[in-house]
Design a protein around this motif. Structure first.
Motif, short mmCIF file in Angstrom:
data_model
loop_
_atom_site.label_atom_id
_atom_site.label_comp_id
_atom_site.label_asym_id
_atom_site.label_seq_id
_atom_site.Cartn_x
_atom_site.Cartn_y
_atom_site.Cartn_z
N ILE A 172 -70.98 12.08 62.69
CA ILE A 172 -72.25 12.41 62.03
C ILE A 172 -72.84 13.69 62.63
CG2 ILE A 172 -74.56 11.61 61.40
CD1 ILE A 172 -72.40 9.85 60.25
N ASN A 206 -82.87 12.55 62.54
CA ASN A 206 -81.70 12.25 61.72
C ASN A 206 -80.87 11.10 62.29
OD1 ASN A 206 -82.23 14.16 59.73
ND2 ASN A 206 -81.10 15.78 60.78
N TYR A 223 -80.21 7.57 60.26
CA TYR A 223 -78.88 6.98 60.08
C TYR A 223 -78.87 5.52 60.56
CZ TYR A 223 -73.87 6.12 60.57
OH TYR A 223 -72.61 5.57 60.47
N CYS A 224 -79.49 5.29 61.68
CA CYS A 224 -79.48 3.95 62.28
C CYS A 224 -80.24 2.93 61.43
CB CYS A 224 -80.07 4.00 63.69
SG CYS A 224 -79.05 4.92 64.86
N SER A 266 -77.43 1.96 58.75
CA SER A 266 -76.04 1.71 59.15
C SER A 266 -75.99 0.80 60.37
CB SER A 266 -75.34 3.04 59.48
OG SER A 266 -75.41 3.93 58.39
#
Length: 211
Positions: free
Chosen positions: A78, A164, A168-169, A172
């Motif tokens: 990522i 960012n 994402y966390c 996901s």
């Protein structure tokens, strides 16, 4: 709770700061997700094809290291930058690097990095030496507009990376990740992580490599 290890790096190989050494560190942590201070275009489809088809490693040290890591392990890569460093930062850097006093400090830092590798980069000594460089930069540029704008741009640059990662966390699931970021950002990234931990709803366990 997901855990993320911050690893301070350099972007080009210098002595013991090389892809093999970094890959060994990554392998010990065994991350499922690798966040990197990079733009999406930094590792293009063409460069990925060069590696997968011909074994040509990327010129960026961190990407070369994760290419090596990928030989035996699957993971999610990522890149976390929205934009690169601004023109104001480049102008500031060009001005201060002309000064002999700062070049001496940079050469000393690079020498220690080459000799001691990532152990040095991820140390208190590394932070202290970067503080010396930053203080000298502030003295050299004083209250100039270019210094003010560049510092604001760097603050935005760093905040966007952490923002960012949190974004994402939120969508996901994983257990273990690393975040590789240039050593010049180490102190401020550590400070920003503490601020984000206090204000974000999602809980992440941050581990500072070397501490």
């Amino acid at each position: 709770m997901p855990n993320i290890t911050l690893i301070s790096t350099v972007h080009k190989e210098i002595g013991k700061c090389n892809a093999d050494e970094l890959c060994e560190i990554i392998e010990r942590i065994s991350p499922e997700v690798i966040f990197l201070e990079a733009l999406e275009k930094t590792y293009s489809d063409y460069e990925e094809s060069l590696f997968s088809s011909f074994g040509i490693f990327h010129k960026k040290l961190e990407i070369s290291a994760i290419q090596k890591y990928g030989f035996n392990t699957s993971f999610k890569y990522i890149p976390v930058l929205d934009n690169g460093l601004s023109d104001s930062f480049e102008k500031k850097y060009n001005i201060v690097c002309e000064k002999k006093e700062l070049q001496i400090l940079i050469d000393n830092f690079d020498s220690l990095a080459a000799e001691h590798g990532f152990k040095f980069l991820n140390s208190v000594e590394s932070i202290k030496l970067h503080d010396e460089m930053r203080m000298l930069e502030e003295r050299l540029l004083s209250e100039s507009e270019i210094n003010k704008v560049a510092n604001e741009d760097i603050d935005t640059y760093e905040n966007s990376m952490i923002r960012n990662i949190y974004s994402y966390c939120k969508t996901s699931k994983f257990n273990t990740a690393i975040f590789m970021c240039g050593v010049a950002h180490r102190k401020s990234i550590i400070e920003k992580i503490e601020k984000f931990k206090a204000q974000e709803e999602i809980d992440l366990s941050w581990i500072i490599f070397g501490e």
